[in-house]
Design a protein around this motif. Structure first.
Motif, PDB file in Angstrom:
ATOM      1  N   VAL A  15      44.105  42.213  10.267  1.00 34.09           N
ATOM      2  CA  VAL A  15      44.260  42.204   8.812  1.00 34.09           C
ATOM      3  C   VAL A  15      45.281  41.135   8.413  1.00 34.09           C
ATOM      4  N   ALA A  40      39.243  42.086   0.790  1.00 36.31           N
ATOM      5  CA  ALA A  40      38.699  43.449   0.840  1.00 36.31           C
ATOM      6  C   ALA A  40      37.356  43.464   1.572  1.00 36.31           C
ATOM      7  N   VAL A  43      38.081  43.281   5.316  1.00 37.83           N
ATOM      8  CA  VAL A  43      38.595  44.560   5.813  1.00 37.83           C
ATOM      9  C   VAL A  43      37.451  45.568   5.952  1.00 37.83           C
ATOM     10  N   MET A  44      36.551  45.592   4.997  1.00 43.84           N
ATOM     11  CA  MET A  44      35.405  46.504   5.094  1.00 43.84           C
ATOM     12  C   MET A  44      34.584  46.169   6.339  1.00 43.84           C
ATOM     13  N   THR A  47      36.401  47.158   9.753  1.00 43.20           N
ATOM     14  CA  THR A  47      36.454  48.590  10.050  1.00 43.20           C
ATOM     15  C   THR A  47      35.075  49.221  10.226  1.00 43.20           C
ATOM     16  N   THR A  48      34.038  48.510   9.843  1.00 44.34           N
ATOM     17  CA  THR A  48      32.683  49.067   9.911  1.00 44.34           C
ATOM     18  C   THR A  48      32.258  49.487  11.315  1.00 44.34           C
ATOM     19  N   HIS A  59      36.201  56.093   5.457  1.00 43.79           N
ATOM     20  CA  HIS A  59      36.125  54.656   5.690  1.00 43.79           C
ATOM     21  C   HIS A  59      36.725  53.892   4.501  1.00 43.79           C
ATOM     22  N   CYS A  63      40.097  51.499   4.346  1.00 39.67           N
ATOM     23  CA  CYS A  63      40.063  50.139   3.789  1.00 39.67           C
ATOM     24  C   CYS A  63      41.113  49.983   2.694  1.00 39.67           C
ATOM     25  N   ARG A  64      41.232  50.975   1.845  1.00 40.09           N
ATOM     26  CA  ARG A  64      42.236  50.937   0.778  1.00 40.09           C
ATOM     27  C   ARG A  64      43.639  50.796   1.379  1.00 40.09           C
ATOM     28  N   VAL A  67      44.024  47.184   2.800  1.00 38.12           N
ATOM     29  CA  VAL A  67      44.136  46.183   1.729  1.00 38.12           C
ATOM     30  C   VAL A  67      45.478  46.343   1.020  1.00 38.12           C
ATOM     31  N   LEU A  80      39.050  46.176  -4.722  1.00 36.99           N
ATOM     32  CA  LEU A  80      38.145  47.128  -4.080  1.00 36.99           C
ATOM     33  C   LEU A  80      36.939  47.505  -4.934  1.00 36.99           C
ATOM     34  N   GLU A  99      32.688  38.976   5.248  1.00 41.38           N
ATOM     35  CA  GLU A  99      32.497  40.358   5.692  1.00 41.38           C
ATOM     36  C   GLU A  99      31.857  40.367   7.081  1.00 41.38           C
TER      37      GLU A  99
END
Length: 141
Positions: A15, A40, A43-44, A47-48, A59, A63-64, A67, A80, A99
């Protein structure tokens, strides 16, 4: 990092690197809100691989938290929940690419966990915090 999500520490080095890269690459070329949103998206993606099969709310909240480690609260929700109007024609396609880079990095972390499992017995399908506990140097750049 957010104490509610200790697994955020697992992703923290990537990150941090992504935030720095986005700042270096795009600052002054696109708007701050576009950079925030691209971050954002990364990050999504990151972590996916570990959280796509989890509860979607979990999830998203992870992410929140990630970020939020870089964005002030007044920019967090916007990054977000909204897609800024592109200031450059290429920004829209950059979202998917960034992404996708996050997903690639997330898969590399996951693959590293599988390799660690072979040598240490730590389950690669375990939560990132369980993998991090014994192998945190593996995830730092």
């Amino acid at each position: 990092m957010d104490n509610q999500f200790p697994e955020a520490e697992f992703f923290a080095p990537k990150v941090e690197a992504a935030w720095s890269a986005l700042q270096h690459q795009y600052a002054g070329r696109i708007s701050e809100s576009e950079i925030d949103h691209l971050f954002a998206c990364f990050v999504m993606g990151l972590t996916t691989p570990d959280y796509a099969e989890q509860e979607p709310t979990l999830h998203f909240e992870l992410c929140r938290a990630l970020v939020a480690s870089k964005l002030p609260s007044e920019r967090l929700e916007t990054a977000l929940h909204s897609v800024p109007e592109p200031t450059q024609p290429w920004v829209e396609s950059a979202r998917g690419i960034i992404e996708g880079k996050g997903v690639q990095m997330g898969n590399v972390l996951r693959q590293s966990a599988h390799n660690i499992e072979k040598t240490t017995g730590v389950d690669a399908n375990s939560k990132p915090t369980e993998r991090l506990g014994n192998n945190e140097e593996m995830y730092n750049d």
